[in-house]
Design a protein around this motif. Structure first.
Motif, short mmCIF file in Angstrom:
data_model
loop_
_atom_site.label_atom_id
_atom_site.label_comp_id
_atom_site.label_asym_id
_atom_site.label_seq_id
_atom_site.Cartn_x
_atom_site.Cartn_y
_atom_site.Cartn_z
N GLY A 79 0.82 -1.21 0.00
CA GLY A 79 0.00 0.00 0.00
C GLY A 79 0.85 1.25 0.00
O GLY A 79 1.84 1.30 -0.70
N PRO A 80 0.47 2.24 0.80
CA PRO A 80 1.10 3.55 0.72
C PRO A 80 2.63 3.48 0.80
O PRO A 80 3.18 2.77 1.63
CB PRO A 80 0.55 4.30 1.94
CG PRO A 80 -0.73 3.61 2.26
CD PRO A 80 -0.53 2.17 1.86
N GLN A 81 3.29 4.22 -0.07
CA GLN A 81 4.74 4.19 -0.13
C GLN A 81 5.35 5.08 0.94
O GLN A 81 4.80 6.11 1.27
CB GLN A 81 5.20 4.66 -1.51
CG GLN A 81 4.71 3.80 -2.65
CD GLN A 81 5.26 2.39 -2.62
OE1 GLN A 81 6.08 2.05 -1.77
NE2 GLN A 81 4.78 1.56 -3.51
N PRO B 11 6.18 16.30 8.19
CA PRO B 11 4.92 16.76 7.63
C PRO B 11 3.75 15.98 8.23
O PRO B 11 3.93 14.85 8.69
CB PRO B 11 5.06 16.47 6.14
CG PRO B 11 6.03 15.34 6.07
CD PRO B 11 6.91 15.42 7.28
N VAL B 13 1.23 14.64 6.79
CA VAL B 13 0.83 13.48 5.99
C VAL B 13 2.08 12.90 5.37
O VAL B 13 2.89 13.63 4.82
CB VAL B 13 -0.14 13.91 4.86
CG1 VAL B 13 -0.54 12.70 4.03
CG2 VAL B 13 -1.36 14.59 5.42
N THR B 14 2.29 11.56 5.49
CA THR B 14 3.50 10.99 4.93
C THR B 14 3.23 10.04 3.77
O THR B 14 4.15 9.49 3.20
CB THR B 14 4.30 10.24 6.01
OG1 THR B 14 3.43 9.25 6.57
CG2 THR B 14 4.78 11.17 7.10
N SER B 15 1.94 9.82 3.42
CA SER B 15 1.66 9.00 2.26
C SER B 15 0.33 9.40 1.65
O SER B 15 -0.51 10.00 2.33
CB SER B 15 1.63 7.52 2.65
OG SER B 15 0.62 7.30 3.61
N LEU B 16 0.17 9.10 0.36
CA LEU B 16 -1.11 9.39 -0.32
C LEU B 16 -1.98 8.16 -0.21
O LEU B 16 -1.68 7.13 -0.80
CB LEU B 16 -0.89 9.69 -1.81
CG LEU B 16 -0.63 11.11 -2.27
CD1 LEU B 16 -0.79 11.19 -3.79
CD2 LEU B 16 -1.54 12.13 -1.60
N LEU B 34 2.66 17.25 0.55
CA LEU B 34 3.43 16.01 0.45
C LEU B 34 3.94 15.78 -0.97
O LEU B 34 5.09 15.42 -1.19
CB LEU B 34 2.58 14.81 0.91
CG LEU B 34 3.22 13.44 0.68
CD1 LEU B 34 4.44 13.23 1.59
CD2 LEU B 34 2.23 12.31 0.88
N ASP B 37 6.76 18.24 -1.60
CA ASP B 37 7.99 17.85 -0.88
C ASP B 37 8.66 16.65 -1.56
O ASP B 37 9.88 16.61 -1.70
CB ASP B 37 7.67 17.47 0.58
CG ASP B 37 7.30 18.69 1.42
OD1 ASP B 37 7.51 19.83 0.94
OD2 ASP B 37 6.79 18.50 2.54
N THR B 38 7.83 15.67 -1.95
CA THR B 38 8.38 14.48 -2.63
C THR B 38 9.02 14.89 -3.95
O THR B 38 10.08 14.38 -4.33
CB THR B 38 7.27 13.44 -2.85
OG1 THR B 38 6.62 13.18 -1.60
CG2 THR B 38 7.83 12.14 -3.40
N ASN B 321 -3.44 1.24 -1.39
CA ASN B 321 -3.34 2.60 -0.85
C ASN B 321 -4.63 3.02 -0.17
O ASN B 321 -4.63 3.62 0.89
CB ASN B 321 -3.09 3.60 -1.99
CG ASN B 321 -1.61 3.84 -2.22
OD1 ASN B 321 -0.79 3.14 -1.65
ND2 ASN B 321 -1.29 4.81 -3.03
#
Lengths: 179, 325
Positions: A79-81, B11, B13-16, B34, B37-38, B321
């Protein structure tokens, strides 16, 4: 939970490693430090300061984020990276001896990823590995050249390195386990 | 001994936690931050001797383009290759669409070959939402009709943030064909979410009636829109979508709305001039402005690759995700 290294001990250990670096490499010409994010970066900066105090020379220092090279990134459907942060190596690594710095050496997988990432930046003369704590349980044929402290652990324990720059204080803590 | 740069900024939030990127409308300000930043980390990859990282090794990305595109398609393709994904380009002229296949059928047939992500550009608004419902692959909107073009807005925001450090409080003026522009719709949503003061300007016939609903100022008086602007973004006059008589002539449009050096003096001294391309020189922008010192138009193109790498990477976790959310 037990404190296995306090602030004084960490300071003395890094000074000792800095002297070992100078001795083994006969000076600091051709050397560069690269810290592995997150906690390898402040450790690399502290070593650079010690090396300057000992030799009077500046050693180029960079930061490496290994997230995009992790071996678990696409293998598992996780899932989320994980978050990617900046790699900052503003010098050529070609023909330099690179001192790779990390806080804890465990399975060796982070180091494997860091070696792959470094090679994409050029062809260093050599790469040497510096770790503050070696806790054993290697899953890959990787060995550190400079070790702050060898710490025998069981796999269900966790080793946490806390540093002033990130965590507000310097200490190494051993957590959990059967005992 | 501790300096501000030593402390790692964490931050919120660290993931989508989503499968697709359909539009800016779905994203929270933290998620936008995010991505930006990425993208900063991804931009560094493009400066290395070997401009490639193994992050998307073994992933297949289909670039499905039903409309002509040079910049966006090339940008996505370079981004995919820098992340080590396998890429496949399908353009209208060479696909079964010319034989009458529907979008849904095309997509389902592609799905049967199990790609991981589909980048879609289509002339119908909502085409990406349709694919999102029927496909397990992650869908990335590369422009759908007059609806949204989220990666363009993200790369514009990235380019502004690179120069101005933050988006909040900036006066951003968008001038041009507002009615037909998906770039406008994505940009005003992103910029207002990030706290910018957004002005839009164009001939009354090309201002969408409900544009103020997004919290922007709308005007046809170009000087009012430009005065003290930090950023001026020019939109292409979309000659191919001009079915009615929206303004008398291109020459008159240039005289009233075209960005010239003399007009530019009303803006802040460090104004940035942006254009999503392709430009009509001498219509919405004078050549001396497009090639001048305030122009960041080619920076936008360069940053597009980094921003698309960030989006591809953050969405590459696939359908899991969303399940993790």
């Amino acid at each position: 939970m037990s404190i296995v290294m306090d602030a004084d001990r960490i300071g003395r250990t890094l000074t000792r490693i800095a002297h070992e670096i100078v001795e083994r490499n006969k000076g600091v010409d051709e050397l560069a430090l690269v810290g592995v994010r997150t906690r390898g970066v402040p450790l690399a900066r502290r070593l650079a300061r010690s090396l300057r105090e000992i030799t009077g020379h500046d050693v180029p220092t960079g930061a490496l984020d290994i997230t995009l090279y992790r071996d678990d990134l696409m293998r598992l459907q996780i899932g989320p990276q994980p978050q990617v942060r900046r790699t900052e190596i503003q010098f050529s690594i070609d023909n330099r001896k690179i001192l790779l710095v990390d806080d804890v050496l465990y399975t060796g997988r982070t180091t494997r990823a860091a070696l792959d990432a470094l090679i994409d930046f050029g062809r260093p003369k050599a790469i040497q590995l510096i770790v503050l704590v070696d806790r054993g349980h290697r899953e890959l044929p990787i060995k550190a050249d400079y070790v702050g402290k060898n710490l025998p652990t069981s796999p269900d324990e966790s080793v946490q390195v806390r540093l002033l720059e990130i965590d507000g204080q310097d200490e190494v803590v051993l957590d959990g386990g059967a005992a | 001994m501790t300096t501000a740069s030593d402390i790692e900024r964490k931050p919120p939030v660290t993931s989508l936690r989503r499968k697709d990127l359909l539009g800016i409308a779905d994203l929270s300000p933290d998620e936008i931050a995010l991505v930006l930043d990425t993208a900063e980390a991804m931009k560094e990859v493009g400066t290395r001797p070997i401009k490639k990282v193994p992050a998307l090794r073994g992933k297949t990305v289909v670039n499905l383009f039903f409309e002509p595109s040079t910049r966006t398609r090339t940008s996505f393709e370079i981004a995919e290759k820098r992340l080590s994904a396998d890429t496949l380009n399908i353009a209208i002229g060479t696909s079964s669409v010319v034989k009458g296949e529907t979008l849904a059928d095309t997509a389902l047939n592609l799905e049967a070959m199990s790609p991981d992500m589909i980048v879609l550009r289509h002339s119908s608004s909502g085409a990406c939402h349709l694919l999102s419902r029927i496909c397990r692959s992650a869908i990335i909107n590369a422009g759908d009709g007059m609806h949204e073009h989220p990666t363009q807005a993200l790369l514009d925001a990235f380019t502004i943030r690179e120069r101005k450090k933050q988006l909040a409080g900036l006066k951003v003026t968008i001038i041009g064909d507002l009615l037909h522009s998906r770039v406008l719709r994505s940009n005003i949503q992103l910029l207002t979410k990030m706290g910018a003061d957004v002005w839009v300007c164009g001939p009354p016939t090309l201002i969408p009636t409900d544009v103020r609903r997004f919290g922007v100022q709308a005007t046809s008086i170009v000087d009012e829109a430009i005065v003290d602007a930090d950023v001026i973004m020019l939109l292409r006059i979309q000659l191919e979508r001009m079915e009615g008589a929206f303004f008398p002539s291109q020459r008159e449009y240039f005289r009233v709305f075209g960005m010239t050096e003399s007009r530019l003096r009303l803006a802040k001294p460090d104004v940035m001039i942006m254009h999503p391309g392709p430009m009509n020189r001498g219509v919405e922008i004078a050549s001396e402005v497009a090639d001048g010192p305030y122009s960041v138009i080619l920076d936008q193109v360069a940053n597009g690759v980094a921003v698309r790498m960030a989006v591809l990477y953050l969405l590459s976790g696939g359908a899991e995700n969303e399940e993790a959310a």
